[in-house]
Design an enzyme around this catalytic site. Structure first.
Site, PDB file in Angstrom:
ATOM      1  N   ASP A  94      90.490 -31.268  15.551  1.00 36.49           N
ATOM      2  CA  ASP A  94      89.469 -32.366  15.124  1.00 36.49           C
ATOM      3  C   ASP A  94      89.593 -33.042  13.866  1.00 36.49           C
ATOM      4  OD1 ASP A  94      86.813 -33.115  15.525  1.00 36.49           O
ATOM      5  OD2 ASP A  94      85.882 -31.346  14.291  1.00 36.49           O
ATOM      6  N   HIS A  95      89.264 -34.367  13.804  1.00 35.79           N
ATOM      7  CA  HIS A  95      89.355 -35.040  12.534  1.00 35.79           C
ATOM      8  C   HIS A  95      90.434 -35.069  11.830  1.00 35.79           C
ATOM      9  CE1 HIS A  95      85.235 -36.618  12.573  1.00 35.79           C
ATOM     10  NE2 HIS A  95      84.647 -35.235  12.887  1.00 35.79           N
ATOM     11  N   HIS A 119      79.850 -36.852  18.243  1.00 38.49           N
ATOM     12  CA  HIS A 119      80.083 -35.901  17.072  1.00 38.49           C
ATOM     13  C   HIS A 119      78.733 -35.466  16.413  1.00 38.49           C
ATOM     14  CE1 HIS A 119      84.502 -35.991  15.932  1.00 38.49           C
ATOM     15  NE2 HIS A 119      84.621 -36.775  17.174  1.00 38.49           N
ATOM     16  N   HIS A 129      77.085 -36.132  10.995  1.00 39.76           N
ATOM     17  CA  HIS A 129      77.433 -34.796  10.988  1.00 39.76           C
ATOM     18  C   HIS A 129      76.544 -33.992  10.227  1.00 39.76           C
ATOM     19  CE1 HIS A 129      81.429 -36.771  11.729  1.00 39.76           C
ATOM     20  NE2 HIS A 129      81.549 -35.694  12.610  1.00 39.76           N
TER      21      HIS A 129
HETATM   22  P1  13P Z   1      77.823 -30.833  13.320  1.00 46.13           P
HETATM   23  O1  13P Z   1      78.394 -30.192  11.971  1.00 46.13           O
HETATM   24  O2  13P Z   1      76.907 -31.993  13.039  1.00 46.13           O
HETATM   25  O3  13P Z   1      77.420 -29.997  14.363  1.00 46.13           O
HETATM   26  O4  13P Z   1      78.951 -31.927  13.809  1.00 46.13           O
HETATM   27  C1  13P Z   1      80.344 -31.266  14.141  1.00 46.13           C
HETATM   28  C2  13P Z   1      81.360 -32.312  14.521  1.00 46.13           C
HETATM   29  O5  13P Z   1      81.084 -33.435  14.761  1.00 46.13           O
HETATM   30  C3  13P Z   1      82.695 -31.843  14.282  1.00 46.13           C
HETATM   31  O6  13P Z   1      83.590 -32.837  14.445  1.00 46.13           O
END
Ligand code: 13P
Length: 279
Positions: free
Chosen positions: A83-84, A208, A180
């Site tokens: 992720d990311h 996300h 987020h």
């Molecule tokens: P949240 O923390 O808002 O649930 O988002 C998680 C996210 O998008 C991780 O990539």
């Protein structure tokens, strides 16, 4: 069974559902996710960000091995997803280490550079048979680093088709009002924009910032092309709350007891997210 995210996404496309993508970075949180998936007979994306791995000093390889070891005990279909990732190198190392999918997050880069690097990752991924997610527009909020809170901007539907075609990515993360982290008011999603992006992009879309989006909006988003929803903050908080409460109830609780309470609370929260994704 370990799957590529592409396989799981196309299954979700056929059934009109979404996949919950949950950040887990230790044994208890991984077990919470796998137990939730197994008891609901639902596929999941097991994900982690480079920030979480750095925090623990765990390599991509070690993480993937840990996930595979435990996944082998379950009748659950899952992908291991980065992720990311903000560099091409991180994506490459993850794929070499056994991740079946990666997100290259070029949302802070100028459009052309985001496009070029996303294409580079998609090209590298062919060798590994891995799935690639990229982001167009920028989802705002905190992506894991305390105190950071980036300003976002919406995905331009007019760029979606050319971005997907030129990069060769498998799925696209969109910015449609989602953010987020925790919010004081619920995010307002732009469903019209989502529908247009979905038609233009022609690939499964990723939402996300699942935390705090009302159930009804999650369902609407799924019906307009969202096939993967990332959940982190609420689920993370549920573990911490369970852990703290166990200690408050019994100040001499052992680590294994408090951690188990956290794990159980987290599993319940993940099961709620699975229900949302099922529609
Ligand atoms: P949240 O923390 O808002 O649930 O988002 C998680 C996210 O998008 C991780 O990539």
């Amino acid at each position: 069974m370990l799957e590529t995210m592409k396989t799981l996404l196309s299954e979700a496309e056929k059934t009109g559902k979404a996949l919950p993508a949950i950040n887990v970075s230790n044994m208890e949180s991984l077990l919470a996710l796998l137990d939730a998936a197994a008891s609901n007979d639902y596929p999941v994306i097991i994900q982690v960000s480079p920030i979480e791995l750095d925090h623990k000093g765990i390599s991509f390889f070690e993480y993937a091995e840990m996930v595979k070891l435990f996944l082998g005990r379950y009748q659950v279909d899952a992908a291991i997803h980065l992720d990311h990732a903000t560099t091409v190198e991180q994506c490459l190392m993850a794929m070499q280490g056994g991740f079946t999918s990666v997100m290259f997050d070029g949302s802070s880069l100028p459009f052309e550079e985001n496009l070029r690097k996303s294409a580079e990752v998609a090209n590298l991924a062919k060798k590994w048979g891995a799935t690639v997610e990229a982001e167009l527009g920028k989802v705002s909020g905190n992506e894991g680093e305390k105190g950071s809170s980036d300003k976002g901007f919406m995905t331009d539907p007019g760029l979606a088709r050319s971005f997907v075609t030129a990069t060769g990515i498998d799925c696209l993360a969109v910015a449609i009002g989602n953010a987020h982290g925790l919010h004081t008011t619920s995010p307002k999603l732009d469903f019209e924009r989502l529908l247009t992006i979905s038609k233009e992009a022609g690939v499964p879309l990723v939402l996300h910032g699942g935390t705090g989006i009302p159930a009804e909006d999650i369902r609407k988003a799924i019906s307009r092309g969202i096939r993967k929803i990332n959940f982190f903050t609420e689920i993370d908080r549920s573990f911490v709350a369970g852990f703290i409460e166990a200690l408050q109830e019994n100040p001499s609780a052992y680590l294994m007891e408090a951690a188990k309470a956290g794990q159980e609370r987290m599993q319940e929260e993940i099961e709620r997210k699975i229900e949302l994704c099922r529609r």
